[in-house]
Write an enzyme that holds these catalytic residues in place. Structure first.
Site, PDB file in Angstrom:
ATOM      1  CG  HIS A   6       5.256   0.115  -4.898  1.00  0.00           C
ATOM      2  ND1 HIS A   6       5.470  -0.964  -5.727  1.00  0.00           N
ATOM      3  CD2 HIS A   6       5.880   1.176  -5.485  1.00  0.00           C
ATOM      4  CE1 HIS A   6       6.178  -0.580  -6.778  1.00  0.00           C
ATOM      5  NE2 HIS A   6       6.447   0.724  -6.656  1.00  0.00           N
ATOM      6  CG  ASP A  16      10.382   1.722  -4.395  1.00  0.00           C
ATOM      7  OD1 ASP A  16      11.129   1.357  -3.470  1.00  0.00           O
ATOM      8  OD2 ASP A  16      10.695   1.666  -5.596  1.00  0.00           O
TER       9      ASP A  16
HETATM   10 ZN   LIG Z   1       8.367   4.659  -7.359  1.00  0.00          ZN
END
Ligand SMILES: [Zn+2]
Length: 455
Positions: free
Chosen positions: A395, A251
């Site tokens: 991430h 992400d």
């Molecule tokens: Zn996020």
């Protein structure tokens, strides 16, 4: 003189007959009335048709005086009677206080002339109870000799001697209303507990009866005639056949760490899914395009990482469409798949924007990589949590992602040692078999007759 007598007597007689005939029945034929009236006129004319000089003047004078005297007495009597019946004052009590009024005064006049004795009028209320007119209700409540009198009977109630009247505050009145049919909007239901969310049933309107206020236009529901079909959002954890399969997701990119992550994936011949922010993609179009070029899946993390339930409908849709625009411009791919920031996408967001996304994808394993716990901790979170169908949250943007890069080769190797095949989220959905193909393909369109829930 005699001519005057003749005229007056003739007139009076004629009027008398005319009235009697009229009073005795309006249905009498006009010819019959004419026949009976003429003889009366003839009779009264007969004596006076003689020359006046042939009658003694004194006799004629005393008869006239007698008639006039009788006439005066009758008029006087009528006057007294008229006063008694129409003009005399009477005594009555109003709320226990003595009052006088002219006989036969309508109750309505008594009330209006005395400003309703200071009572409070009722209000006119709408069908939902809002005040339309502070003084639009029943003016006052009245009991007349112990009996309630309706407002429409105030004018027809004539006061008599000894009447007892009680006047109290008015009462509230509801506006006139009528029943009518109206569409019944569908609701929205969302299942909980799954990592993959999508609309499994679109809403359809039903029918209901409502009561509508004719002054306010407000409505209240009366009954459901035909139930609506609710919009249903399914929420499932994937269980792909023939596994084990697993999907890594990244992400908050693209960022400066994205190319290195893509390089490792390519080196390991693995794929992942990237939920990019529109705002990040705009400033790093190469990074966004490189994800697609690497054979990985590109999806949306919305535009600016806002907490979507705090946005109104327009802002929510703008957050989704502007991200899709940015990703499409950077990569040529326009994803319908999103991952809402913080996973926050409730029934309300589904109702408001379910038509512009295909699925909201959460996760089964949170590596907590953003806490920077060390590469080993990130790796063991994945390997210990892995199940067939798991979606792993990592991430590639939003901060220092060196630990993710350090952990990634070991994660891929460790999963493969345990028999896992790494696939994209879309592939994982397809292998599960329960997710509609248009959701996987990102080509969701609304069936005909769909009604979006009002939230
Ligand atoms: Zn996020």
């Amino acid at each position: 003189m005699s001519h005057r007598d003749h005229v007056e007597i003739g007139k009076a007689t004629n009027l008398h007959y005319g009235k009697r005939r009229h009073g005795s029945g309006g249905a009498v034929a006009p010819t019959y009335r004419t026949q009976s009236t003429y003889p009366a006129i003839k009779e009264t004319r007969r004596p006076t048709s003689r020359p006046s000089s042939s009658r003694p003047p004194r006799r004629g004078g005393s008869a006239a005086i007698a008639v006039v005297a009788l006439f005066v007495v009758v008029l006087f009597g009528a006057g007294i009677g008229g006063w008694y019946f129409f003009l005399r004052d009477i005594k009555l009590t109003v709320n226990g206080q003595d009052m006088t009024a002219r006989i036969n005064t309508p109750l309505a006049n008594l009330l209006a002339d005395n400003e309703y004795f200071g009572v409070q009028p009722g209000r006119l209320l709408s069908i939902t109870g809002n005040v339309i007119d502070e003084q639009g209700g029943v003016l006052c409540t009245v009991t007349y000799n112990g009996e309630n009198v309706a407002e429409q009977d105030f004018a027809g109630t004539l006061l008599k001697d000894g009447d007892e009247v009680a006047v109290g505050n008015g009462t509230d009145v509801e506006e006139p209303s009528h029943e009518e049919k109206a569409p019944l909007a569908p609701g929205v239901q969302k299942e909980r507990g799954g990592a993959v969310q999508f609309v499994s049933q679109w809403g359809k309107a039903g029918k209901k009866t409502v009561r509508r206020g004719e002054r306010s236009g407000e409505t209240v529901d009366v009954e459901v005639v035909e139930p609506a079909t609710d919009m249903i959002v399914s929420s499932i954890n994937l269980e792909p056949a023939g596994g084990p399969y697993i999907a890594l997701t990244f992400d908050d990119g693209p960022s400066k760490y994205t190319p290195e992550i893509l390089r490792i994936l390519k080196e390991k011949n693995a794929v992942a899914t990237f939920f990019n922010l529109g705002s990040q993609a705009s400033g790093n179009q190469d990074g966004c395009r490189a994800i697609v070029d690497a054979g990985c899946e590109l999806a949306s993390h919305t535009n600016a990482h806002q907490n979507l339930p705090t946005l109104d409908r327009d802002a929510l849709r703008q957050e989704i469409t502007s991200a899709a625009d940015a990703l499409e411009q950077a990569s040529g791919v326009r994803p319908q798949m999103i991952r809402a920031p913080y996973g926050a996408f409730t029934e309300v967001e589904w109702a408001r924007a379910g038509d512009i996304i295909s699925t909201n994808v959460l996760w089964n394993i949170d590596t907590l990589d953003w806490e920077r716990p060390g590469a080993a901790a990130i790796t063991s979170a994945v390997l210990n949590g892995a199940r067939n169908g798991s979606i792993v949250l990592m991430h590639d943007g939003g901060g220092n992602r060196e630990q993710d890069i350090e952990a990634l080769p070991g994660i891929i190797d460790g999963l493969r040692e345990r028999g896992y095949t790494l696939v994209t989220v879309s592939e994982l959905m397809r292998l599960d078999g329960r997710v509609p193909e248009e959701v996987i393909e990102g080509t969701v369109s609304l069936p005909e007759g769909t009604v979006i829930p009002e939230v």
